[in-house]
Design an enzyme around this catalytic site. Structure first.
Site, PDB file in Angstrom:
ATOM      1  N   LYS A 178      19.904  33.818  67.853  1.00  0.00           N
ATOM      2  CA  LYS A 178      19.671  34.704  69.284  1.00  0.00           C
ATOM      3  C   LYS A 178      19.634  33.237  69.943  1.00  0.00           C
ATOM      4  O   LYS A 178      19.273  33.289  70.342  1.00  0.00           O
ATOM      5  CB  LYS A 178      18.670  35.236  68.961  1.00  0.00           C
ATOM      6  CG  LYS A 178      18.616  36.397  70.100  1.00  0.00           C
ATOM      7  CD  LYS A 178      17.987  37.764  70.332  1.00  0.00           C
ATOM      8  CE  LYS A 178      17.716  38.519  71.827  1.00  0.00           C
ATOM      9  NZ  LYS A 178      16.533  39.557  71.895  1.00  0.00           N
ATOM     10  N   LYS A 214      24.138  36.177  67.388  1.00  0.00           N
ATOM     11  CA  LYS A 214      24.107  37.559  69.232  1.00  0.00           C
ATOM     12  C   LYS A 214      23.764  36.699  69.988  1.00  0.00           C
ATOM     13  O   LYS A 214      23.030  35.700  70.238  1.00  0.00           O
ATOM     14  CB  LYS A 214      22.599  38.364  69.278  1.00  0.00           C
ATOM     15  CG  LYS A 214      22.245  39.039  70.476  1.00  0.00           C
ATOM     16  CD  LYS A 214      21.427  39.509  69.722  1.00  0.00           C
ATOM     17  CE  LYS A 214      20.545  40.227  71.607  1.00  0.00           C
ATOM     18  NZ  LYS A 214      19.342  40.519  71.693  1.00  0.00           N
TER      19      LYS A 214
HETATM   20  C1  PBG Z   1      14.978  41.917  73.270  1.00  0.00           C
HETATM   21  C2  PBG Z   1      16.105  42.276  72.255  1.00  0.00           C
HETATM   22  C3  PBG Z   1      17.759  42.163  73.491  1.00  0.00           C
HETATM   23  C4  PBG Z   1      18.640  42.803  72.955  1.00  0.00           C
HETATM   24  C5  PBG Z   1      18.168  43.167  72.134  1.00  0.00           C
HETATM   25  N1  PBG Z   1      17.346  42.628  71.495  1.00  0.00           N
HETATM   26  C6  PBG Z   1      16.915  41.488  74.794  1.00  0.00           C
HETATM   27  C7  PBG Z   1      16.797  39.856  75.299  1.00  0.00           C
HETATM   28  O1  PBG Z   1      16.516  39.524  74.270  1.00  0.00           O
HETATM   29  O2  PBG Z   1      15.954  40.017  76.237  1.00  0.00           O
HETATM   30  C8  PBG Z   1      19.752  42.113  73.987  1.00  0.00           C
HETATM   31  C9  PBG Z   1      21.286  43.497  73.673  1.00  0.00           C
HETATM   32  C10 PBG Z   1      21.783  43.659  74.431  1.00  0.00           C
HETATM   33  O3  PBG Z   1      21.873  42.301  75.739  1.00  0.00           O
HETATM   34  O4  PBG Z   1      22.712  44.535  74.057  1.00  0.00           O
HETATM   35  N2  PBG Z   1      14.062  41.297  71.947  1.00  0.00           N
END
Ligand code: PBG
Length: 330
Positions: free
Chosen positions: A200, A254
Site C-alpha cells: 500500500k 493499492k
Molecule cells: C485507511 C484506508 C485508506 C483507504 C482504504 N483504507 C486511506 C488511507 O490510507 O489514507 C483508501 C481507499 C480509497 O482511496 O478508495 N487505512
C-alpha cells in the site's frame, strides 16, 4: 481487395470479426471478480459524497439493501468503511474496539439478512482517531508500530466476533498479519481470512476516501512513515513475502492502475491470490473524464477492470462494482 504482401502471419486475422475476437480473448471479467466498498453513516439518510460523485454513505438498514443488490448481481463480497461520528473519535481510536460500532453493527445486520455475501472489514484506526492516522501516535506525531499492532489485534477480533469473513489490515504496521493470525487461531476463528493490504503506497489518490470516512480535515501530516514510497517495487515484494509468511490468505496492491507493474510482479513472484484496490481518486478521475465529455463511462469502467485481470488479479475492489456488474450481466 488487394493482397500484395502475401504475409504468412497477419495478426489482424483473428481480430476481423466479433465471434473471433470473443474466441481469442485471453482474459475474462465477471461480476465474481468484484468487491464493492461501501461507506456507513450513523445517520438515517443517504449521504452523497461530493468528491465521489455517485457514491454515498448509507445507514445500516440501507447497507443491507445494497448488500442484497450486490448479491443479486453476482458480486461475491462487499468491503465496509465507517464514518465514525466526530465525538467518538479519540487519540487512541478506542471506538474501533466497541462491539456496537458502525462496522460491527453493519456486519451483523448484513450477515443476518444476506448470509451468502462475503463481508470484508478494514482494519486500521484512521476512521476512529481524532488525528486521522492509522495507528497510535507519540508526542511528536510518529505512528507507533508495536503499540498499534496490539490495538489492531483487538480490532480484528472485534470484527471477527461480529461475523466478518475477511479481515483486511490497511495500516501497514510491521508484524500485524502474524499477530492477527495468531489471535484468530487462538480465539477459534480458523476460517476467517486475512487479505493483507501488503503493498500500500503513500498515494495522492486517497483524497475522496478521506472525505468519505470523515478523516480529511483531521489528518495531521502525511502517512509516509508507514505507507510505501511510490518509487519502490522491490520493497513491495518484501512486504508481500512477509505478509504471506505471517499467514495472509491473499494480498492487495493499492492504488490500482498506476501500480499494474507491482500487481504483475507480485503475481509472477508468489503465485498467490492478488487483489487490487481501484481507489477513490481513480474512481473520481473516471467520473471527471465522463463529466467533461472526455470518455464513455461504461467503456472506461470495463477496460480498467479488465486490465487488472490481465495483470494477474483475482479480483478488484472498485466503487464502480455495481455499475460494472450490471453491464456484465447485460
Ligand atoms: C485507511 C484506508 C485508506 C483507504 C482504504 N483504507 C486511506 C488511507 O490510507 O489514507 C483508501 C481507499 C480509497 O482511496 O478508495 N487505512
Amino acid at each position: 481487395m488487394t493482397n500484395g504482401l502475401h504475409l504468412a502471419t497477419r495478426m489482424r486475422r483473428t481480430r476481423a470479426s466479433g465471434w473471433s475476437r470473443a474466441l481469442h480473448g485471453e482474459t475474462v471479467l465477471t461480476p465474481a471478480d468484484l468487491i464493492w466498498p461501501l461507506f456507513i453513516t450513523a445517520g438515517d439518510a443517504q449521504e452523497p459524497i461530493a468528491t465521489l460523485p455517485g457514491v454515498s454513505r448509507w445507514s445500516i438498514s440501507q447497507i443491507v439493501d445494497r448488500a442484497k443488490e450486490a448479491r443479486d448481481l453476482g458480486i461475491p463480497c462487499i468491503a465496509l468503511f465507517p464514518n465514525t461520528p466526530r465525538d467518538l473519535r479519540t487519540d487512541d481510536g478506542r471506538e474501533a474496539l466497541s462491539p456496537d460500532n458502525l462496522m460491527c453493527r453493519a456486519t451483523r445486520a448484513i450477515k443476518d439478512a444476506v448470509p451468502d455475501i462475503g463481508v470484508l472489514t478494514d482494519v486500521a484506526l484512521d476512521p476512529y482517531t481524532a488525528h486521522g492516522h492509522d495507528g497510535l501516535i507519540d508526542d511528536k506525531g510518529y505512528v507507533l508500530n508495536d503499540a498499534t499492532v496490539e490495538v489492531l489485534v483487538d480490532q480484528s477480533l472485534n470484527q471477527a466476533r461480529a461475523g466478518a469473513d475477511i479481515i483486511a489490515p490497511s495500516d501497514m504496521m510491521d508484524g500485524r498479519i502474524g499477530a492477527i493470525r495468531a489471535a484468530l487461531e487462538e480465539e477459534a476463528f480458523p476460517n476467517v481470512q486475512i487479505m493483507s493490504y501488503a503493498a500500500k503506497y503513500a498515494s495522492a489518490f486517497y483524497g475522496p476516501f478521506r472525505d468519505a470516512v470523515g478523516a480529511a480535515g483531521l489528518l495531521q501530516g502525511d502517512k509516509k512513515t508507514y505507507q510505501m514510497d511510490p518509487a519502490n517495487a522491490e520493497e513491495a515484494l518484501r512486504e508481500v513475502a512477509l505478509d504471506l509468511e505471517e499467514g495472509a490468505d491473499s494480498v492487495m496492491v493499492k492504488p490500482g492502475l498506476p501500480y499494474l507493474d507491482i500487481i504483475c510482479r507480485v503475481k509472477q513472484a508468489f503465485e498467490v491470490p492478488v487483489f487490487a484496490y481501484q481507489v477513490s481518486g481513480e474512481y473520481a478521475m473516471i467520473e471527471a473524464a465522463v463529466a467533461a465529455g472526455a470518455g464513455d463511462r461504461d467503456k472506461l469502467v470495463l477496460e480498467t477492470l479488465l486490465a487488472f485481470k490481465r495483470a494477474g488479479c483475482s479480483g478488484v475492489l472498485t466503487y464502480h462494482a455495481l455499475h460494472a456488474a450490471r453491464l456484465l450481466n447485460g
